[in-house]
Write a protein that holds these residues in place. Sequence first.
Motif, PDB file in Angstrom:
ATOM      1  N   UNK B 201       0.845  -1.195   0.000  1.00 23.83           N
ATOM      2  CA  UNK B 201       0.000   0.000   0.000  1.00 23.83           C
ATOM      3  C   UNK B 201       0.885   1.251   0.000  1.00 23.83           C
ATOM      4  N   UNK B 202       1.957   1.196   0.779  1.00 22.55           N
ATOM      5  CA  UNK B 202       2.873   2.348   0.778  1.00 22.55           C
ATOM      6  C   UNK B 202       3.553   2.502  -0.576  1.00 22.55           C
ATOM      7  N   UNK B 203       3.749   1.364  -1.263  1.00 22.96           N
ATOM      8  CA  UNK B 203       4.309   1.456  -2.616  1.00 22.96           C
ATOM      9  C   UNK B 203       3.319   2.154  -3.527  1.00 22.96           C
ATOM     10  N   UNK B 204       2.033   1.771  -3.407  1.00 20.12           N
ATOM     11  CA  UNK B 204       1.023   2.361  -4.285  1.00 20.12           C
ATOM     12  C   UNK B 204       0.882   3.855  -4.034  1.00 20.12           C
ATOM     13  N   UNK B 205       0.863   4.256  -2.783  1.00 15.04           N
ATOM     14  CA  UNK B 205       0.691   5.677  -2.463  1.00 15.04           C
ATOM     15  C   UNK B 205       1.965   6.456  -2.804  1.00 15.04           C
ATOM     16  N   UNK B 206       3.114   5.832  -2.631  1.00 12.18           N
ATOM     17  CA  UNK B 206       4.377   6.505  -2.947  1.00 12.18           C
ATOM     18  C   UNK B 206       5.186   6.854  -1.707  1.00 12.18           C
ATOM     19  N   UNK B 207       4.619   6.630  -0.524  1.00 10.96           N
ATOM     20  CA  UNK B 207       5.333   7.000   0.702  1.00 10.96           C
ATOM     21  C   UNK B 207       6.547   6.113   0.949  1.00 10.96           C
ATOM     22  N   UNK B 209       8.950   5.543  -1.011  1.00 13.59           N
ATOM     23  CA  UNK B 209      10.118   6.288  -1.490  1.00 13.59           C
ATOM     24  C   UNK B 209      10.694   7.153  -0.384  1.00 13.59           C
ATOM     25  N   UNK B 210       9.772   7.815   0.331  1.00 17.51           N
ATOM     26  CA  UNK B 210      10.202   8.736   1.365  1.00 17.51           C
ATOM     27  C   UNK B 210      10.900   7.979   2.501  1.00 17.51           C
ATOM     28  N   UNK B 211      10.450   6.750   2.751  1.00 21.36           N
ATOM     29  CA  UNK B 211      11.106   5.940   3.786  1.00 21.36           C
ATOM     30  C   UNK B 211      12.444   5.413   3.264  1.00 21.36           C
ATOM     31  N   UNK B 212      12.456   5.016   1.977  1.00 20.25           N
ATOM     32  CA  UNK B 212      13.688   4.457   1.408  1.00 20.25           C
ATOM     33  C   UNK B 212      14.812   5.475   1.322  1.00 20.25           C
TER      34      UNK B 212
END
Lengths: 254, 370
Positions: B201-207, B209-212
């Motif tokens: 889900x975080x991949x889908x939303x894009x968040x 990236x921010x964690x990576x």
Amino acid sequence: MNKPDGNKWKVIVVENLVKKFGSFVANDHLNFEVGGGEIFGFLGANGAGKTTAMRILCGLSKPTSGNVKVAGFDVYTQTEKIKAHIGYMSQRFSLYEDLTVSENFQFYGGIYGLNRMQIKEKLENMLSRLQLEAMRKRLIRTLPPGIRQKVAFSVAIMHEPEIAFLDEPTGGVDPITRRQFWEMIYETAARGITVFVTTHYMDEAEYCDRISIMVDGRIEALDTPAELKKQHDVSSINDVFLKLARKPARNIQL
Amino acid sequence: MRKVFYIVRKEFLQVFRNRMMLPIIFVMPLAQLLILAYAVTYEIKHIDLFICDIDNTMISREFTGHFIHSPFYNVKYQERSISKGMDELRKGKVHQMIVILPGFEKALNQGRPVRVQVINDAINSSAAALMNAYTLSIIQHFNRNNIEAHFITRGTPAQVNLEYSYWFNPDLNYKTFMVPGILVLLVTLIGMFLSGMNVVREKEIGTIEQINVTPLRKTQFIAGKLIPFWIIGLLELAFGLVLARLFFNIPILGNIPLIFMVAAVFLLVVTGLGLLISTLVNTQQQSMFISWFILVIFILLSGLFTPIESMPQWAKVLTFLNPIAHFIEIMRLVMLKGAGLKHILQPLGVLVLYAAVILSLAIKKYRKTT
């Protein structure tokens, strides 16, 4: 790390950076350097390869070849060290919409290793500077896009990185908010944080210390806005851009 | 460690801010226990029966009376047409037919063996076997009565009488057998789906990236993602056990801390599996399909509905790789038989090994740099 004064300190050094996806060359032998405290504009049409290059600089993606150093660390072997020294605001939305402003701050502050007091201080500073005190308990999804972008930027630099990478931070934002956003960028640069920013707005390019213009994966121009205008004998960066980007051989959305 | 705490807190905020979550966590166990424990049963009652008594004598009527009065049978037709009975069997209106040919009474009175035909609808083979068993026991009962009634003057032949004692489930209560397994399913579903949907889900939303782009370690990330669903899974189990005890009167003979210790290991396996799937796929839809694919196989081969002992050899080997099968086995042993740690060391060891492998894979497969 010994940090020389002024522009001599190069926070980003890129030599012959190549990134291929299969047979597609997204970045074709890029060469540039960015100095400490500089506002560096990274321009180019859609699909020119800006985001690809920025993701490599942030340690999210590995280059195919070339030497790249960010904050003094190598992008092949020291990506995690780079990540401790940079802030990144991606093109896609980076805050959690189902969390409040302060919950987002606590989360990102926490994973950057800030303690409770530091997080609180950063949060209060941001809320008062952006006059958002009333919004601290609002869910991100209920905020207008301009405010979200400002909060996202504050989150990206809350751990005081050396370099802030901003990927089209003002996309879809009204002109007044864009102006305020650039004031934030100036304040940030004045604190000594290097700002590396991509944008589609040519008026914003004029605000940068230096800009580079990418066409088809190559850097076609790299200088101060004033010098570029002089070289191409035009009155605005918009005209420089149009001259250079008129005939892209490829027109691919990345 | 502090970083992990911040992730855990964020996950809890998000889970409980989702309005659907609380009903799912509390209504799902209730619905599952009620529906599965009462509806899915090995017992067969009210078998639709066609009696074709062509002999129609006193003894044949006494014989059929045993079926008419049995709670397991529902005699739908008593007619003398065999072909009608065949039709009803084909239509599925009845599931068993008993044919008593002329000469039944006569033969019995003369002490000659006599034949009764029993036809079972064997589409569902295990149901057919059960019907057969019921029928046989009724016929045996009839035989014994018949011998005693008609030949008592000559003395009853000596017989071996079997006495049964049913250990661990003296009332042969089907729910006692099912509920521990259903609790396992419950914990599995919650653990696997919550974690399986999360990272993707975080991949889908894009968040993501921010964690990576933060210096967060992969181990910290996986731990922060795993702990919330691990805790929710354990709470779910506690809730399920309370329901089982209060509403289903399921005995809990074994040590409750032991149950939770095993559940803690088991939940590492399923949440780890969910996270592993989540890190490998790109959309929640893909994650859903893969999770279901794995779960259906795991559940069908778990020994919950069909005994593992009667599976073919290759399937038995597969069940060894099935964490759900091990946990169900342990739950039945501990809850119903009061087994202690030393009795469950082998399946528990498999689970521990499983958890170690799955978690290392999940950490390894999660990539911060592509």
